[in-house]
Design a protein around this motif. Structure first.
Motif, mmCIF file in Angstrom:
data_model
loop_
_atom_site.group_PDB
_atom_site.id
_atom_site.type_symbol
_atom_site.label_atom_id
_atom_site.label_comp_id
_atom_site.label_asym_id
_atom_site.label_seq_id
_atom_site.Cartn_x
_atom_site.Cartn_y
_atom_site.Cartn_z
ATOM 1 N N VAL A 173 0.923 12.151 -12.842
ATOM 2 C CA VAL A 173 1.635 13.224 -13.543
ATOM 3 C C VAL A 173 2.035 12.767 -14.938
ATOM 4 O O VAL A 173 1.844 13.499 -15.931
ATOM 5 C CB VAL A 173 2.871 13.673 -12.746
ATOM 6 N N ARG A 174 2.573 11.532 -15.030
ATOM 7 C CA ARG A 174 2.958 11.002 -16.341
ATOM 8 C C ARG A 174 1.757 10.898 -17.257
ATOM 9 O O ARG A 174 1.824 11.252 -18.442
ATOM 10 C CB ARG A 174 3.607 9.627 -16.176
ATOM 11 N N SER A 175 0.648 10.405 -16.715
ATOM 12 C CA SER A 175 -0.551 10.246 -17.537
ATOM 13 C C SER A 175 -1.071 11.600 -18.014
ATOM 14 O O SER A 175 -1.478 11.754 -19.167
ATOM 15 C CB SER A 175 -1.642 9.515 -16.748
ATOM 16 N N LEU A 176 -1.035 12.601 -17.120
ATOM 17 C CA LEU A 176 -1.510 13.928 -17.486
ATOM 18 C C LEU A 176 -0.648 14.530 -18.597
ATOM 19 O O LEU A 176 -1.166 15.065 -19.592
ATOM 20 C CB LEU A 176 -1.512 14.842 -16.262
ATOM 21 N N VAL A 177 0.676 14.431 -18.433
ATOM 22 C CA VAL A 177 1.591 14.961 -19.452
ATOM 23 C C VAL A 177 1.409 14.215 -20.773
ATOM 24 O O VAL A 177 1.404 14.816 -21.852
ATOM 25 C CB VAL A 177 3.055 14.864 -18.969
ATOM 26 N N ALA A 178 1.226 12.896 -20.698
ATOM 27 C CA ALA A 178 1.038 12.093 -21.907
ATOM 28 C C ALA A 178 -0.223 12.526 -22.643
ATOM 29 O O ALA A 178 -0.231 12.672 -23.874
ATOM 30 C CB ALA A 178 0.965 10.613 -21.546
ATOM 31 N N GLY A 180 3.953 11.263 -26.214
ATOM 32 C CA GLY A 180 2.841 11.024 -25.297
ATOM 33 C C GLY A 180 2.586 9.551 -25.067
ATOM 34 O O GLY A 180 2.344 9.119 -23.931
ATOM 35 N N VAL A 181 2.667 8.766 -26.132
ATOM 36 C CA VAL A 181 2.454 7.318 -26.003
ATOM 37 C C VAL A 181 3.575 6.680 -25.189
ATOM 38 O O VAL A 181 3.335 5.844 -24.307
ATOM 39 C CB VAL A 181 2.363 6.669 -27.394
ATOM 40 N N LEU A 182 4.804 7.070 -25.469
ATOM 41 C CA LEU A 182 5.939 6.490 -24.745
ATOM 42 C C LEU A 182 5.923 6.868 -23.271
ATOM 43 O O LEU A 182 6.360 6.093 -22.405
ATOM 44 C CB LEU A 182 7.254 6.955 -25.389
ATOM 45 N N LEU A 183 5.417 8.067 -22.952
ATOM 46 C CA LEU A 183 5.423 8.534 -21.568
ATOM 47 C C LEU A 183 4.264 7.958 -20.777
ATOM 48 O O LEU A 183 4.316 7.898 -19.545
ATOM 49 C CB LEU A 183 5.343 10.066 -21.554
ATOM 50 N N ALA A 214 0.826 -1.207 0.000
ATOM 51 C CA ALA A 214 0.000 0.000 0.000
ATOM 52 C C ALA A 214 0.858 1.253 0.000
ATOM 53 O O ALA A 214 0.564 2.245 -0.681
ATOM 54 C CB ALA A 214 -0.933 -0.007 1.208
ATOM 55 N N VAL A 215 1.955 1.190 0.801
ATOM 56 C CA VAL A 215 2.869 2.345 0.849
ATOM 57 C C VAL A 215 3.527 2.566 -0.511
ATOM 58 O O VAL A 215 3.617 3.698 -1.006
ATOM 59 C CB VAL A 215 3.942 2.136 1.940
ATOM 60 N N LEU A 216 3.978 1.483 -1.126
ATOM 61 C CA LEU A 216 4.629 1.596 -2.443
ATOM 62 C C LEU A 216 3.649 2.114 -3.494
ATOM 63 O O LEU A 216 4.006 2.942 -4.346
ATOM 64 C CB LEU A 216 5.186 0.225 -2.873
ATOM 65 N N GLU A 217 2.411 1.585 -3.446
ATOM 66 C CA GLU A 217 1.408 2.052 -4.397
ATOM 67 C C GLU A 217 1.115 3.535 -4.201
ATOM 68 O O GLU A 217 0.922 4.283 -5.165
ATOM 69 C CB GLU A 217 0.118 1.247 -4.254
ATOM 70 N N ALA A 218 1.065 3.970 -2.931
ATOM 71 C CA ALA A 218 0.808 5.383 -2.649
ATOM 72 C C ALA A 218 1.934 6.260 -3.157
ATOM 73 O O ALA A 218 1.713 7.396 -3.588
ATOM 74 C CB ALA A 218 0.627 5.580 -1.141
ATOM 75 N N GLU A 219 3.175 5.714 -3.104
ATOM 76 C CA GLU A 219 4.306 6.485 -3.607
ATOM 77 C C GLU A 219 4.307 6.566 -5.129
ATOM 78 O O GLU A 219 4.687 7.575 -5.712
ATOM 79 C CB GLU A 219 5.608 5.856 -3.117
ATOM 80 N N ARG A 220 3.881 5.495 -5.804
ATOM 81 C CA ARG A 220 3.914 5.441 -7.256
ATOM 82 C C ARG A 220 2.748 6.179 -7.898
ATOM 83 O O ARG A 220 2.880 6.741 -8.979
ATOM 84 C CB ARG A 220 3.899 3.987 -7.728
ATOM 85 N N ARG A 221 1.593 6.205 -7.227
ATOM 86 C CA ARG A 221 0.381 6.745 -7.840
ATOM 87 C C ARG A 221 0.526 8.201 -8.285
ATOM 88 O O ARG A 221 0.136 8.555 -9.398
ATOM 89 C CB ARG A 221 -0.793 6.574 -6.875
ATOM 90 N N PRO A 222 1.088 9.103 -7.459
ATOM 91 C CA PRO A 222 1.232 10.491 -7.928
ATOM 92 C C PRO A 222 2.098 10.608 -9.172
ATOM 93 O O PRO A 222 1.804 11.406 -10.068
ATOM 94 C CB PRO A 222 1.876 11.198 -6.729
ATOM 95 N N ARG A 223 3.191 9.819 -9.228
ATOM 96 C CA ARG A 223 4.055 9.873 -10.394
ATOM 97 C C ARG A 223 3.297 9.400 -11.636
ATOM 98 O O ARG A 223 3.456 9.964 -12.724
ATOM 99 C CB ARG A 223 5.307 9.028 -10.178
#
Length: 254
Positions: free
Chosen positions: A29-34, A245-248, A17-26
């Motif tokens: 952001v990646r999805s938004l930029v993509a 965008g696809v690669l990101l 859960a901690v790892l997922e919480a750390e990865r989710r914001p990244r």
């Protein structure tokens, strides 16, 4: 052992859960930029195609003529041509010899045509000439004249916009003009057919309408240069943005 195993499982779940919480914001952001990159790329792609087509159309004589051909049916174009032709004909028409020069058998027809228009002789004749000029401008003959004239003038338009072609651009009184002399000939013939035989004595005229003023050339050149650059680079930039965008994206297939 069961209690120990259950405790270990809970610790693993907490760690995940901690790892997922750390990865989710990244990931967000990646999805938004993509998404932004893909959307911008999709917006730029059609703009690049239009810019490339427009620049290519101006540079290609056949495409240029095909593009401007429908303008022959534009009421504003037809009215401008009719006005210019009417002024040219009236400048060379001898009103004093108009009725006296008409053949006896054609004089009643001419008097009837002019009399129906009302007003002074000059106003009646001008209205009569304009009516014939308007009819020619709305005919298929004018459509052919318009295409042929634009084909001849295309090289001057291209040189004026690109500055290419070797040598100075030749302009008439500081403007790119289109000769509508053939329209004058058509109008003269119609006037003669209607009994205004004196119109047949009007010499060959070469009158024109302005397509492009030299005062605006710098502005038009700038716009055309932007079109050329956009047509060359926008499709490439759009492709790069979509690919990036696809690669990101965190979920590339989606």
């Amino acid at each position: 052992m069961a209690e120990s195993g259950a405790g270990e499982l809970e610790r693993l779940r907490a760690r995940v859960a901690v790892l997922e919480a750390e990865r989710r914001p990244r990931h967000r952001v990646r999805s938004l930029v993509a998404v932004v990159l893909v959307v911008v790329g999709c917006v730029l792609a059609p703009l690049g195609v239009v810019a490339a087509w427009t620049a290519d159309t101006v540079g290609d004589t056949d495409r240029y003529v095909k593009t401007v051909a429908p303008l022959a049916s534009d009421p504003d174009i037809q009215n401008a041509v009719a006005n210019r032709v009417t002024s040219a004909v009236m400048d060379h028409l001898d009103l004093t010899a108009l009725l006296s020069g008409a053949a006896p058998d054609q004089r009643p027809l001419l008097e009837k045509a002019l009399g129906a228009l009302g007003g002074s002789l000059e106003d009646s004749v001008r209205a009569f000439v304009h009516d014939k000029a308007q009819a020619v401008a709305a005919s298929d003959a004018f459509a052919s004249i318009w295409k042929d004239a634009n084909r001849r003038v295309h090289s001057t338009v291209e040189k004026a916009l690109t500055g290419s072609g070797g040598g100075a651009v030749r302009l008439d009184d500081g403007a790119v003009t289109l000769d509508v002399g053939p329209v004058v000939d058509q109008v003269k013939q119609r006037l003669v057919d209607e009994g205004m035989t004196v119109a047949g004595k009007i010499p060959e005229l070469h009158t024109s309408i302005t397509l492009l003023k030299s005062d605006d050339l710098d502005t038009y050149k700038t716009y055309f240069r932007i079109l050329q650059l956009a047509g060359t680079w926008l499709p490439f930039v759009a492709l790069v943005l979509v690919a990036a965008g696809v690669l990101l994206a965190a979920r590339r297939r989606r």
